[in-house]
Design a protein around this motif. Structure first.
Motif, PDB file in Angstrom:
ATOM      1  N   PRO A   1       0.835  -1.206   0.000  1.00 30.89           N
ATOM      2  CA  PRO A   1       0.000   0.000   0.000  1.00 30.89           C
ATOM      3  C   PRO A   1       0.871   1.258   0.000  1.00 30.89           C
ATOM      4  O   PRO A   1       1.994   1.255   0.512  1.00 30.89           O
ATOM      5  CB  PRO A   1      -0.790  -0.120   1.307  1.00 30.89           C
ATOM      6  CG  PRO A   1       0.058  -0.990   2.189  1.00 30.89           C
ATOM      7  CD  PRO A   1       0.741  -1.955   1.269  1.00 30.89           C
ATOM      8  N   THR A   2       0.336   2.334  -0.556  1.00 27.06           N
ATOM      9  CA  THR A   2       1.036   3.618  -0.531  1.00 27.06           C
ATOM     10  C   THR A   2       0.579   4.475   0.652  1.00 27.06           C
ATOM     11  O   THR A   2       1.160   5.535   0.911  1.00 27.06           O
ATOM     12  CB  THR A   2       0.787   4.401  -1.830  1.00 27.06           C
ATOM     13  OG1 THR A   2      -0.626   4.626  -1.981  1.00 27.06           O
ATOM     14  CG2 THR A   2       1.311   3.619  -3.023  1.00 27.06           C
ATOM     15  N   ALA A   3      -0.454   4.029   1.331  1.00 26.54           N
ATOM     16  CA  ALA A   3      -0.958   4.732   2.511  1.00 26.54           C
ATOM     17  C   ALA A   3      -1.572   3.709   3.454  1.00 26.54           C
ATOM     18  O   ALA A   3      -2.106   2.684   3.020  1.00 26.54           O
ATOM     19  CB  ALA A   3      -1.993   5.783   2.115  1.00 26.54           C
ATOM     20  N   ILE A   4      -1.503   3.989   4.762  1.00 27.94           N
ATOM     21  CA  ILE A   4      -2.077   3.091   5.765  1.00 27.94           C
ATOM     22  C   ILE A   4      -2.787   3.919   6.830  1.00 27.94           C
ATOM     23  O   ILE A   4      -2.241   4.902   7.346  1.00 27.94           O
ATOM     24  CB  ILE A   4      -0.993   2.211   6.424  1.00 27.94           C
ATOM     25  CG1 ILE A   4      -0.337   1.295   5.389  1.00 27.94           C
ATOM     26  CG2 ILE A   4      -1.599   1.369   7.551  1.00 27.94           C
ATOM     27  CD1 ILE A   4       0.791   0.430   5.939  1.00 27.94           C
ATOM     28  N   PHE A   5      -3.999   3.506   7.148  1.00 26.85           N
ATOM     29  CA  PHE A   5      -4.775   4.077   8.251  1.00 26.85           C
ATOM     30  C   PHE A   5      -4.585   3.174   9.459  1.00 26.85           C
ATOM     31  O   PHE A   5      -4.972   2.006   9.435  1.00 26.85           O
ATOM     32  CB  PHE A   5      -6.251   4.177   7.857  1.00 26.85           C
ATOM     33  CG  PHE A   5      -7.179   4.470   9.003  1.00 26.85           C
ATOM     34  CD1 PHE A   5      -6.880   5.464   9.936  1.00 26.85           C
ATOM     35  CD2 PHE A   5      -8.373   3.765   9.145  1.00 26.85           C
ATOM     36  CE1 PHE A   5      -7.746   5.735  10.995  1.00 26.85           C
ATOM     37  CE2 PHE A   5      -9.241   4.033  10.190  1.00 26.85           C
ATOM     38  CZ  PHE A   5      -8.929   5.013  11.120  1.00 26.85           C
ATOM     39  N   ALA A   6      -3.963   3.698  10.503  1.00 24.97           N
ATOM     40  CA  ALA A   6      -3.751   2.933  11.735  1.00 24.97           C
ATOM     41  C   ALA A   6      -4.900   3.216  12.700  1.00 24.97           C
ATOM     42  O   ALA A   6      -5.347   4.358  12.845  1.00 24.97           O
ATOM     43  CB  ALA A   6      -2.420   3.314  12.374  1.00 24.97           C
ATOM     44  N   GLY A   7      -5.361   2.175  13.389  1.00 24.47           N
ATOM     45  CA  GLY A   7      -6.527   2.297  14.264  1.00 24.47           C
ATOM     46  C   GLY A   7      -6.343   3.231  15.433  1.00 24.47           C
ATOM     47  O   GLY A   7      -7.326   3.706  16.001  1.00 24.47           O
ATOM     48  N   ASN A   8      -5.109   3.496  15.830  1.00 28.57           N
ATOM     49  CA  ASN A   8      -4.844   4.516  16.849  1.00 28.57           C
ATOM     50  C   ASN A   8      -3.419   5.039  16.667  1.00 28.57           C
ATOM     51  O   ASN A   8      -2.637   4.513  15.860  1.00 28.57           O
ATOM     52  CB  ASN A   8      -5.093   3.995  18.269  1.00 28.57           C
ATOM     53  CG  ASN A   8      -4.060   2.983  18.729  1.00 28.57           C
ATOM     54  OD1 ASN A   8      -3.259   2.474  17.940  1.00 28.57           O
ATOM     55  ND2 ASN A   8      -4.058   2.684  20.009  1.00 28.57           N
ATOM     56  N   ASP A   9      -3.070   6.068  17.422  1.00 29.85           N
ATOM     57  CA  ASP A   9      -1.759   6.698  17.265  1.00 29.85           C
ATOM     58  C   ASP A   9      -0.619   5.764  17.658  1.00 29.85           C
ATOM     59  O   ASP A   9       0.460   5.814  17.070  1.00 29.85           O
ATOM     60  CB  ASP A   9      -1.684   7.975  18.112  1.00 29.85           C
ATOM     61  CG  ASP A   9      -2.516   9.111  17.537  1.00 29.85           C
ATOM     62  OD1 ASP A   9      -3.018   8.967  16.400  1.00 29.85           O
ATOM     63  OD2 ASP A   9      -2.667  10.132  18.229  1.00 29.85           O
ATOM     64  N   LEU A  10      -0.837   4.926  18.670  1.00 30.30           N
ATOM     65  CA  LEU A  10       0.233   4.018  19.094  1.00 30.30           C
ATOM     66  C   LEU A  10       0.608   3.061  17.968  1.00 30.30           C
ATOM     67  O   LEU A  10       1.791   2.795  17.725  1.00 30.30           O
ATOM     68  CB  LEU A  10      -0.195   3.241  20.338  1.00 30.30           C
ATOM     69  CG  LEU A  10      -0.376   4.058  21.618  1.00 30.30           C
ATOM     70  CD1 LEU A  10      -0.800   3.141  22.766  1.00 30.30           C
ATOM     71  CD2 LEU A  10       0.900   4.801  21.975  1.00 30.30           C
ATOM     72  N   GLN A  11      -0.377   2.535  17.268  1.00 27.40           N
ATOM     73  CA  GLN A  11      -0.087   1.645  16.138  1.00 27.40           C
ATOM     74  C   GLN A  11       0.568   2.439  15.003  1.00 27.40           C
ATOM     75  O   GLN A  11       1.433   1.914  14.296  1.00 27.40           O
ATOM     76  CB  GLN A  11      -1.371   0.963  15.665  1.00 27.40           C
ATOM     77  CG  GLN A  11      -1.890  -0.044  16.683  1.00 27.40           C
ATOM     78  CD  GLN A  11      -3.064  -0.871  16.182  1.00 27.40           C
ATOM     79  OE1 GLN A  11      -3.195  -2.039  16.530  1.00 27.40           O
ATOM     80  NE2 GLN A  11      -3.926  -0.300  15.384  1.00 27.40           N
ATOM     81  N   ALA A  12       0.170   3.688  14.835  1.00 27.83           N
ATOM     82  CA  ALA A  12       0.807   4.515  13.806  1.00 27.83           C
ATOM     83  C   ALA A  12       2.290   4.705  14.110  1.00 27.83           C
ATOM     84  O   ALA A  12       3.130   4.665  13.200  1.00 27.83           O
ATOM     85  CB  ALA A  12       0.103   5.873  13.719  1.00 27.83           C
ATOM     86  N   LEU A  13       2.634   4.871  15.389  1.00 30.00           N
ATOM     87  CA  LEU A  13       4.042   5.023  15.753  1.00 30.00           C
ATOM     88  C   LEU A  13       4.816   3.731  15.509  1.00 30.00           C
ATOM     89  O   LEU A  13       5.977   3.757  15.096  1.00 30.00           O
ATOM     90  CB  LEU A  13       4.157   5.439  17.217  1.00 30.00           C
ATOM     91  CG  LEU A  13       3.540   6.801  17.561  1.00 30.00           C
ATOM     92  CD1 LEU A  13       3.727   7.110  19.037  1.00 30.00           C
ATOM     93  CD2 LEU A  13       4.127   7.902  16.707  1.00 30.00           C
ATOM     94  N   GLY A  14       4.176   2.597  15.751  1.00 28.02           N
ATOM     95  CA  GLY A  14       4.809   1.328  15.407  1.00 28.02           C
ATOM     96  C   GLY A  14       5.016   1.201  13.916  1.00 28.02           C
ATOM     97  O   GLY A  14       6.035   0.670  13.450  1.00 28.02           O
TER      98      GLY A  14
END
Length: 351
Positions: free
Chosen positions: A252-265
Protein backbone atom coordinates in the motif's frame (compact mmCIF):
# COMPACT_ATOMS: atom_id res chain seq x y z
CA UNK A 1 -51.82 14.57 41.30
CA UNK A 2 -52.75 16.80 44.25
CA UNK A 3 -50.33 17.61 47.06
CA UNK A 4 -52.10 15.25 49.52
CA UNK A 5 -52.11 12.46 46.92
CA UNK A 6 -48.41 13.00 46.20
CA UNK A 7 -47.58 12.88 49.90
CA UNK A 8 -49.62 9.71 50.28
CA UNK A 9 -47.83 8.10 47.35
CA UNK A 10 -44.42 9.05 48.76
CA UNK A 11 -45.37 7.59 52.14
CA UNK A 12 -46.57 4.40 50.46
CA UNK A 13 -43.30 4.19 48.53
CA UNK A 14 -41.27 4.52 51.72
CA UNK A 15 -43.39 1.84 53.42
CA UNK A 16 -42.96 -0.51 50.48
CA UNK A 17 -39.20 0.06 50.54
CA UNK A 18 -39.04 -0.70 54.28
CA UNK A 19 -41.26 -3.76 53.92
CA UNK A 20 -39.08 -5.03 51.10
CA UNK A 21 -35.94 -4.69 53.18
CA UNK A 22 -37.57 -6.53 56.09
CA UNK A 23 -38.79 -9.23 53.72
CA UNK A 24 -35.28 -9.68 52.34
CA UNK A 25 -33.98 -10.22 55.87
CA UNK A 26 -36.70 -12.80 56.59
CA UNK A 27 -36.18 -14.67 53.33
CA UNK A 28 -32.43 -14.74 53.82
CA UNK A 29 -32.83 -15.98 57.38
CA UNK A 30 -30.72 -13.14 58.77
CA UNK A 31 -31.28 -9.99 60.78
CA UNK A 32 -32.03 -6.60 59.27
CA UNK A 33 -28.62 -5.27 60.49
CA UNK A 34 -26.93 -8.04 58.48
CA UNK A 35 -28.77 -6.94 55.34
CA UNK A 36 -27.67 -3.38 56.13
CA UNK A 37 -24.07 -4.55 56.39
CA UNK A 38 -24.31 -6.13 52.93
CA UNK A 39 -25.83 -2.96 51.51
CA UNK A 40 -23.01 -0.90 53.00
CA UNK A 41 -20.28 -3.22 51.73
CA UNK A 42 -19.13 -4.22 55.20
CA UNK A 43 -16.54 -7.01 55.25
CA UNK A 44 -17.82 -8.75 58.41
CA UNK A 45 -20.43 -10.88 56.58
CA UNK A 46 -19.89 -14.51 55.63
CA UNK A 47 -19.49 -14.99 51.84
CA UNK A 48 -22.42 -17.40 51.60
CA UNK A 49 -24.66 -15.00 53.51
CA UNK A 50 -23.54 -12.08 51.37
CA UNK A 51 -24.30 -14.02 48.17
CA UNK A 52 -27.76 -15.02 49.44
CA UNK A 53 -28.65 -11.47 50.42
CA UNK A 54 -27.30 -10.02 47.16
CA UNK A 55 -29.44 -12.43 45.14
CA UNK A 56 -32.55 -11.42 47.08
CA UNK A 57 -31.73 -7.72 46.66
CA UNK A 58 -31.58 -8.27 42.91
CA UNK A 59 -34.76 -10.36 42.90
CA UNK A 60 -36.70 -7.66 44.77
CA UNK A 61 -35.11 -4.86 42.76
CA UNK A 62 -34.20 -3.11 45.98
CA UNK A 63 -32.57 0.26 45.52
CA UNK A 64 -31.57 2.66 48.21
CA UNK A 65 -33.12 6.09 47.85
CA UNK A 66 -30.61 8.58 46.56
CA UNK A 67 -30.93 10.66 49.73
CA UNK A 68 -30.08 7.61 51.85
CA UNK A 69 -26.69 7.01 50.28
CA UNK A 70 -23.76 8.21 52.38
CA UNK A 71 -20.98 8.75 49.89
CA UNK A 72 -17.25 9.09 50.35
CA UNK A 73 -15.50 11.99 48.53
CA UNK A 74 -14.26 9.72 45.74
CA UNK A 75 -14.72 8.97 42.05
CA UNK A 76 -13.75 5.49 40.88
CA UNK A 77 -12.03 5.33 37.47
CA UNK A 78 -11.64 1.81 36.07
CA UNK A 79 -9.46 0.91 33.06
CA UNK A 80 -9.34 -2.48 31.38
CA UNK A 81 -5.64 -1.69 30.96
CA UNK A 82 -3.69 1.41 31.89
CA UNK A 83 -0.37 1.63 30.13
CA UNK A 84 -0.29 4.46 27.60
CA UNK A 85 -0.61 8.18 27.03
CA UNK A 86 -4.23 7.48 26.06
CA UNK A 87 -5.01 6.65 29.68
CA UNK A 88 -3.27 9.82 30.88
CA UNK A 89 -5.59 11.98 28.78
CA UNK A 90 -8.61 10.26 30.34
CA UNK A 91 -7.22 10.62 33.87
CA UNK A 92 -6.59 14.32 33.24
CA UNK A 93 -10.22 14.88 32.24
CA UNK A 94 -11.67 13.05 35.24
CA UNK A 95 -9.26 14.83 37.58
CA UNK A 96 -10.36 18.21 36.21
CA UNK A 97 -13.97 17.58 37.21
CA UNK A 98 -13.14 15.79 40.47
CA UNK A 99 -10.90 18.64 41.61
CA UNK A 100 -13.63 21.22 41.05
CA UNK A 101 -16.08 19.03 42.98
CA UNK A 102 -13.69 18.51 45.91
CA UNK A 103 -13.30 14.80 45.16
CA UNK A 104 -10.35 12.42 44.81
CA UNK A 105 -9.97 9.83 42.05
CA UNK A 106 -9.40 6.13 42.74
CA UNK A 107 -7.70 4.32 39.84
CA UNK A 108 -8.02 0.62 39.20
CA UNK A 109 -7.28 -1.76 36.34
CA UNK A 110 -8.98 -5.01 35.36
CA UNK A 111 -5.78 -6.52 33.89
CA UNK A 112 -7.01 -6.53 30.30
CA UNK A 113 -10.44 -7.99 31.12
CA UNK A 114 -13.37 -6.03 29.73
CA UNK A 115 -15.39 -6.79 32.88
CA UNK A 116 -13.89 -6.09 36.33
CA UNK A 117 -13.71 -8.96 38.80
CA UNK A 118 -16.17 -9.53 41.64
CA UNK A 119 -13.62 -8.39 44.22
CA UNK A 120 -13.56 -4.97 42.58
CA UNK A 121 -17.34 -4.59 42.86
CA UNK A 122 -17.27 -5.44 46.56
CA UNK A 123 -14.50 -2.89 47.14
CA UNK A 124 -16.47 -0.19 45.35
CA UNK A 125 -19.56 -0.98 47.41
CA UNK A 126 -17.49 -0.64 50.58
CA UNK A 127 -15.98 2.70 49.44
CA UNK A 128 -19.38 4.13 48.44
CA UNK A 129 -17.90 6.65 45.95
CA UNK A 130 -19.84 9.46 44.32
CA UNK A 131 -19.71 7.50 41.08
CA UNK A 132 -17.89 4.98 38.89
CA UNK A 133 -16.47 5.59 35.40
CA UNK A 134 -15.51 2.52 33.40
CA UNK A 135 -13.17 2.96 30.42
CA UNK A 136 -13.49 0.50 27.51
CA UNK A 137 -15.11 -1.82 30.04
CA UNK A 138 -18.52 -3.10 30.97
CA UNK A 139 -20.37 -4.51 33.97
CA UNK A 140 -22.11 -7.84 34.25
CA UNK A 141 -25.69 -7.97 35.52
CA UNK A 142 -24.68 -8.77 39.11
CA UNK A 143 -22.24 -5.84 39.25
CA UNK A 144 -24.80 -3.44 37.84
CA UNK A 145 -27.35 -4.62 40.38
CA UNK A 146 -24.81 -4.23 43.18
CA UNK A 147 -24.06 -0.60 42.28
CA UNK A 148 -27.71 0.22 41.61
CA UNK A 149 -28.86 -1.19 44.96
CA UNK A 150 -26.41 1.14 46.70
CA UNK A 151 -27.32 4.17 44.57
CA UNK A 152 -23.77 4.38 43.17
CA UNK A 153 -24.13 5.95 39.72
CA UNK A 154 -21.91 4.73 36.89
CA UNK A 155 -21.13 5.52 33.27
CA UNK A 156 -19.06 3.83 30.57
CA UNK A 157 -16.48 5.87 28.65
CA UNK A 158 -15.79 4.69 25.09
CA UNK A 159 -17.84 1.46 25.49
CA UNK A 160 -16.21 -1.75 24.31
CA UNK A 161 -19.57 -3.11 23.14
CA UNK A 162 -23.14 -1.89 23.01
CA UNK A 163 -23.75 -0.85 26.63
CA UNK A 164 -27.54 -1.05 26.31
CA UNK A 165 -30.09 1.73 26.39
CA UNK A 166 -30.18 1.82 30.19
CA UNK A 167 -26.41 2.26 30.70
CA UNK A 168 -25.09 5.85 30.66
CA UNK A 169 -22.20 6.19 28.23
CA UNK A 170 -19.90 8.74 26.62
CA UNK A 171 -18.31 7.94 23.26
CA UNK A 172 -16.98 9.56 20.10
CA UNK A 173 -17.97 9.56 16.45
CA UNK A 174 -15.60 6.74 15.53
CA UNK A 175 -17.29 5.89 12.23
CA UNK A 176 -17.05 9.47 11.01
CA UNK A 177 -13.41 9.55 12.13
CA UNK A 178 -12.54 6.45 10.11
CA UNK A 179 -14.41 7.88 7.14
CA UNK A 180 -12.52 11.20 7.36
CA UNK A 181 -9.13 9.45 7.62
CA UNK A 182 -9.63 7.24 4.57
CA UNK A 183 -11.33 10.01 2.57
CA UNK A 184 -8.31 12.26 3.15
CA UNK A 185 -6.04 9.60 1.68
CA UNK A 186 -8.37 9.06 -1.28
CA UNK A 187 -8.44 12.78 -2.00
CA UNK A 188 -4.63 12.82 -2.05
CA UNK A 189 -4.78 10.27 -4.86
CA UNK A 190 -4.06 6.99 -3.05
CA UNK A 191 -5.80 3.88 -4.38
CA UNK A 192 -4.04 1.17 -2.35
CA UNK A 193 -4.87 2.11 1.21
CA UNK A 194 -4.12 -0.38 3.96
CA UNK A 195 -5.45 -0.47 7.50
CA UNK A 196 -4.30 -1.78 10.87
CA UNK A 197 -7.38 -2.16 13.05
CA UNK A 198 -7.95 -2.40 16.77
CA UNK A 199 -9.48 -5.44 18.49
CA UNK A 200 -12.62 -6.67 16.75
CA UNK A 201 -14.40 -7.12 20.10
CA UNK A 202 -14.34 -3.35 20.68
CA UNK A 203 -17.15 -1.30 19.18
CA UNK A 204 -14.93 1.75 18.57
CA UNK A 205 -12.51 -0.36 16.52
CA UNK A 206 -15.28 -1.84 14.38
CA UNK A 207 -16.78 1.61 13.79
CA UNK A 208 -13.44 3.06 12.62
CA UNK A 209 -12.78 0.32 10.09
CA UNK A 210 -16.39 0.51 8.87
CA UNK A 211 -15.85 4.22 8.21
CA UNK A 212 -12.66 3.38 6.31
CA UNK A 213 -14.55 0.86 4.17
CA UNK A 214 -17.34 3.36 3.50
CA UNK A 215 -14.86 5.97 2.24
CA UNK A 216 -13.25 3.52 -0.18
CA UNK A 217 -16.57 2.19 -1.45
CA UNK A 218 -17.96 5.70 -1.94
CA UNK A 219 -14.87 6.56 -4.01
CA UNK A 220 -15.35 3.45 -6.14
CA UNK A 221 -12.21 1.76 -4.79
CA UNK A 222 -12.15 -1.95 -3.90
CA UNK A 223 -11.81 -2.91 -0.24
CA UNK A 224 -8.94 -5.41 -0.38
CA UNK A 225 -9.10 -7.72 2.68
CA UNK A 226 -5.38 -8.48 2.18
CA UNK A 227 -4.63 -4.86 3.06
CA UNK A 228 -6.51 -4.97 6.38
CA UNK A 229 -4.59 -6.37 9.36
CA UNK A 230 -6.29 -6.92 12.75
CA UNK A 231 -4.27 -5.29 15.54
CA UNK A 232 -4.70 -4.63 19.24
CA UNK A 233 -4.14 -0.85 19.64
CA UNK A 234 -0.55 -1.37 20.87
CA UNK A 235 2.72 -0.05 19.41
CA UNK A 236 4.07 -3.56 18.85
CA UNK A 237 1.16 -4.60 16.61
CA UNK A 238 1.63 -1.45 14.52
CA UNK A 239 5.26 -2.37 13.99
CA UNK A 240 4.70 -6.08 13.33
CA UNK A 241 1.67 -5.68 11.07
CA UNK A 242 3.25 -2.68 9.37
CA UNK A 243 6.19 -4.85 8.35
CA UNK A 244 3.77 -7.43 6.97
CA UNK A 245 1.89 -4.87 4.87
CA UNK A 246 4.99 -3.04 3.65
CA UNK A 247 6.82 -6.21 2.62
CA UNK A 248 4.07 -7.11 0.14
CA UNK A 249 5.10 -7.06 -3.50
CA UNK A 250 2.36 -4.55 -4.29
CA UNK A 251 2.47 -2.73 -0.98
CA UNK A 252 0.00 0.00 0.00
CA UNK A 253 1.04 3.62 -0.53
CA UNK A 254 -0.96 4.73 2.51
CA UNK A 255 -2.08 3.09 5.77
CA UNK A 256 -4.77 4.08 8.25
CA UNK A 257 -3.75 2.93 11.73
CA UNK A 258 -6.53 2.30 14.26
CA UNK A 259 -4.84 4.52 16.85
CA UNK A 260 -1.76 6.70 17.27
CA UNK A 261 0.23 4.02 19.09
CA UNK A 262 -0.09 1.65 16.14
CA UNK A 263 0.81 4.51 13.81
CA UNK A 264 4.04 5.02 15.75
CA UNK A 265 4.81 1.33 15.41
CA UNK A 266 4.18 1.71 11.68
CA UNK A 267 6.69 4.59 11.59
CA UNK A 268 9.28 2.21 13.05
CA UNK A 269 8.50 -0.47 10.46
CA UNK A 270 8.82 2.04 7.61
CA UNK A 271 12.21 3.25 8.88
CA UNK A 272 13.47 -0.32 9.15
CA UNK A 273 12.53 -0.94 5.52
CA UNK A 274 14.07 2.33 4.32
CA UNK A 275 10.74 3.93 3.43
CA UNK A 276 10.25 7.66 3.91
CA UNK A 277 7.09 9.20 5.38
CA UNK A 278 5.29 10.77 3.54
CA UNK A 279 7.35 10.51 0.31
CA UNK A 280 7.01 6.71 0.08
CA UNK A 281 4.19 6.05 2.56
CA UNK A 282 1.38 8.17 3.99
CA UNK A 283 0.20 7.39 7.53
CA UNK A 284 -2.94 8.45 9.41
CA UNK A 285 -3.54 7.65 13.07
CA UNK A 286 -6.45 8.06 15.46
CA UNK A 287 -6.68 9.82 18.89
CA UNK A 288 -4.36 12.83 18.47
CA UNK A 289 -2.26 12.09 21.54
CA UNK A 290 0.33 14.77 22.40
CA UNK A 291 3.08 12.59 20.91
CA UNK A 292 1.43 12.90 17.48
CA UNK A 293 2.71 16.48 17.28
CA UNK A 294 6.22 15.59 18.43
CA UNK A 295 7.19 12.69 16.15
CA UNK A 296 9.02 13.25 12.88
CA UNK A 297 7.20 13.91 10.69
CA UNK A 298 4.24 15.13 12.81
CA UNK A 299 1.38 12.66 12.46
CA UNK A 300 -1.83 13.30 10.55
CA UNK A 301 -4.51 11.83 12.79
CA UNK A 302 -8.15 11.89 13.80
CA UNK A 303 -8.62 13.86 16.99
CA UNK A 304 -10.71 12.04 19.56
CA UNK A 305 -11.45 14.54 22.36
CA UNK A 306 -10.36 12.19 25.14
CA UNK A 307 -10.01 14.78 27.89
CA UNK A 308 -13.40 16.30 27.05
CA UNK A 309 -14.98 12.84 26.91
CA UNK A 310 -13.60 12.03 30.36
CA UNK A 311 -14.85 15.35 31.72
CA UNK A 312 -18.30 14.65 30.29
CA UNK A 313 -18.36 11.16 31.86
CA UNK A 314 -17.36 12.54 35.26
CA UNK A 315 -19.99 15.28 35.13
CA UNK A 316 -22.60 12.72 34.08
CA UNK A 317 -22.05 10.40 37.06
CA UNK A 318 -22.05 13.36 39.43
CA UNK A 319 -25.34 14.60 37.95
CA UNK A 320 -26.82 11.12 38.21
CA UNK A 321 -25.88 10.98 41.88
CA UNK A 322 -27.33 14.32 42.95
CA UNK A 323 -29.94 14.05 45.70
CA UNK A 324 -31.71 17.20 44.58
CA UNK A 325 -32.85 18.44 41.22
CA UNK A 326 -33.77 16.54 38.06
CA UNK A 327 -31.66 13.69 36.75
CA UNK A 328 -29.95 14.16 33.36
CA UNK A 329 -32.31 13.74 30.42
CA UNK A 330 -29.50 12.57 28.09
CA UNK A 331 -27.29 9.72 29.25
CA UNK A 332 -25.82 8.58 25.92
CA UNK A 333 -23.49 11.12 24.33
CA UNK A 334 -21.09 11.03 21.37
CA UNK A 335 -18.52 13.81 21.00
CA UNK A 336 -17.33 14.79 17.53
CA UNK A 337 -14.02 13.64 16.06
CA UNK A 338 -12.06 15.76 13.58
CA UNK A 339 -9.22 15.20 11.13
CA UNK A 340 -5.95 16.95 12.00
CA UNK A 341 -3.72 17.16 8.91
CA UNK A 342 0.02 17.34 9.59
CA UNK A 343 3.08 16.17 7.65
CA UNK A 344 2.72 12.39 7.49
CA UNK A 345 0.42 12.39 4.45
CA UNK A 346 1.03 13.45 0.86
CA UNK A 347 0.21 12.41 -2.68
CA UNK A 348 1.37 8.88 -3.59
CA UNK A 349 4.80 8.46 -5.20
CA UNK A 350 4.87 8.58 -8.98
CA UNK A 351 5.24 5.07 -10.41
Amino acid sequence: MTVPERAQAQTAGRSAQTATLAEIAREAGVSAPTVSKVLNGRADVAPTTRTRVEELLRTHGYRRRRAEATRSPLLDLVFHEMESAWALEVIRGVENVARDAGLSVVLSESAGRLTPGRTWADQVAARRPHGVILVLSELDDAQRALLTSRSIPFAVLDPAGDPGTDVPSIGATNWQGGLAAARHLVELGHTRIGAITGPSRMMCSRARIDGYRAALETAGLPVDPDLIEPGDFHHESGYRLGLRLLRRENRPTAIFAGNDLQALGLYEAARELGLRIPEDLSVVGFDDLPVARWVGPPLTTVRQPLTEMAEAAARLVLDLGRTEGPEPTTTRVELATSLVVRSSTAAPPVA
